[in-house]
Design an enzyme around this catalytic site. Structure first.
Site, PDB file in Angstrom:
ATOM      1  N   CYS A  54      11.871  -9.306 -11.419  1.00  0.00           N
ATOM      2  CA  CYS A  54      10.887  -9.899 -10.881  1.00  0.00           C
ATOM      3  C   CYS A  54       9.224  -9.430 -11.748  1.00  0.00           C
ATOM      4  CB  CYS A  54      10.504 -10.756  -9.567  1.00  0.00           C
ATOM      5  SG  CYS A  54      10.707  -9.054  -8.157  1.00  0.00           S
ATOM      6  N   HIS A 109      10.021  -9.283  -3.817  1.00  0.00           N
ATOM      7  CA  HIS A 109      10.129 -10.899  -4.705  1.00  0.00           C
ATOM      8  C   HIS A 109       7.739 -10.530  -5.222  1.00  0.00           C
ATOM      9  CE1 HIS A 109      10.654 -13.334  -7.686  1.00  0.00           C
ATOM     10  NE2 HIS A 109      10.297 -14.550  -6.734  1.00  0.00           N
ATOM     11  N   HIS A 113       7.809 -17.239 -12.258  1.00  0.00           N
ATOM     12  CA  HIS A 113       8.291 -15.866 -12.053  1.00  0.00           C
ATOM     13  C   HIS A 113       9.615 -15.952 -13.430  1.00  0.00           C
ATOM     14  CE1 HIS A 113      10.162 -18.241  -7.962  1.00  0.00           C
ATOM     15  NE2 HIS A 113       9.803 -19.019  -9.053  1.00  0.00           N
TER      16      HIS A 113
END
Length: 304
Positions: free
Chosen positions: A207, A262, A274
């Protein structure tokens, strides 16, 4: 009065007028930006609720009445409005049928006369969304197809921009940069996810290496780790979310710890861009999902 005194007095007047004018424009531009963001959030939220069950008088989050749908999405965007069709029809600013904008409330009756019997939220592109008793769910309808049933429209978001007011160049530049970040990310769609992926490769991403890469390609340097990235830029509230903002999340909606695990990029229109798990780089619906419920903070790293 001497000529010198007259010149000095005139100069001061001009400077004062210019200062007031500039101050007014800055205030107007800021308000425009805020209300524009609320309108976008209202539209995105409303779209995300399509298919939810109808229930008379309900105000969400899983079931909605006709007025309850509008009350809910406006409340989520930080705007308090009434909770009945009649009160909502009596309030706000009247708008003609042809001048509606995204986020306006639209009202109808079966024959286009009398008092409104149902209402919805105009979402742009000749569409409005409402909670239908007849169809027992929240539905999308073609706005122009309901012309004969139309009674009126009301605007509850203040307008601060006009033909004499433009957004400052910095706002235009920020929007352009945000669009570039999203464009950079889109070219990596479906690229596989790999935890701990090297920042030097574009064959895989995790991420934070993904966000680091696409922002770097737009000229903005970010740290490698998501928790480090969360310290960059300016913290903004979720209700003021803009395209290009970084959204930081914890492990799950119920996690007791707010430890960031995240990061995603808000891509506008209720979506985040993402990477995770099997889809790799992907778009995901954000509002009213576990993604939104996991949010710890939002950082604006694109200069305004």
């Amino acid at each position: 009065m001497t000529k010198r005194d007259w010149v000095m007095k005139s100069t001061i007047a001009v400077m004062l007028s210019t200062s007031l004018l500039m101050g007014g424009q800055v205030g107007q531009a800021a308000a425009y930006s805020q209300d524009s963001g609320k309108s976008e959030r209202i539209v995105s939220l409303t779209k995300s609720l399509v298919g939810k069950d109808y229930k008379f008088g309900a105000e969400g989050p899983s079931r909605f009445g006709s007025a309850g749908l509008a009350t809910y999405v406006y409340n989520q965007a930080g705007v308090k409005i009434s909770d009945t069709i009649s009160k909502l029809y009596q309030g706000g600013t009247k708008v003609s049928r042809t001048n509606v904008k995204a986020g306006d409330l639209v009202f109808f009756s079966s024959n286009g006369k009398g008092s409104p019997s149902f209402m919805g939220v105009y979402v742009g592109n000749d569409q409005f969304i409402y909670s239908s008793q007849g169809e027992s769910k929240v539905v999308v309808k073609k706005y122009s197809a309901y012309e004969k049933k139309f009674l009126g429209a009301r605007r509850y978001l203040s307008e601060t921009s006009n033909s004499n007011t433009t957004k400052p160049n910095t706002s235009t530049a920020a929007t352009k940069l945000a669009n570039q970040v999203i464009k950079n990310g889109e070219k990596y769609l479906k690229t596989p996810y790999k935890f701990g992926s090297s920042k030097t490769t574009t064959k895989t991403f995790d991420c934070s290496s993904f966000t680091q890469r696409v922002f770097k390609e737009a000229g903005i340097e970010l740290p490698r780790d998501s928790r480090q990235q969360s310290t960059v830029g300016k913290t903004v509230s979720l209700k003021n979310l803009k395209k290009g903002d970084l959204v930081f999340m914890k492990a799950s909606p119920t996690a007791k710890s707010d430890r960031i695990t995240h990061v995603a990029i808000y891509a506008g229109d209720g979506k985040i861009l993402h990477t995770y798990g099997s889809p790799g780089v992907t778009y995901s619906t954000f509002f009213n999902t576990n993604w939104e419920r996991r949010v710890v903070k939002v950082q604006r790293v694109i200069p305004e």
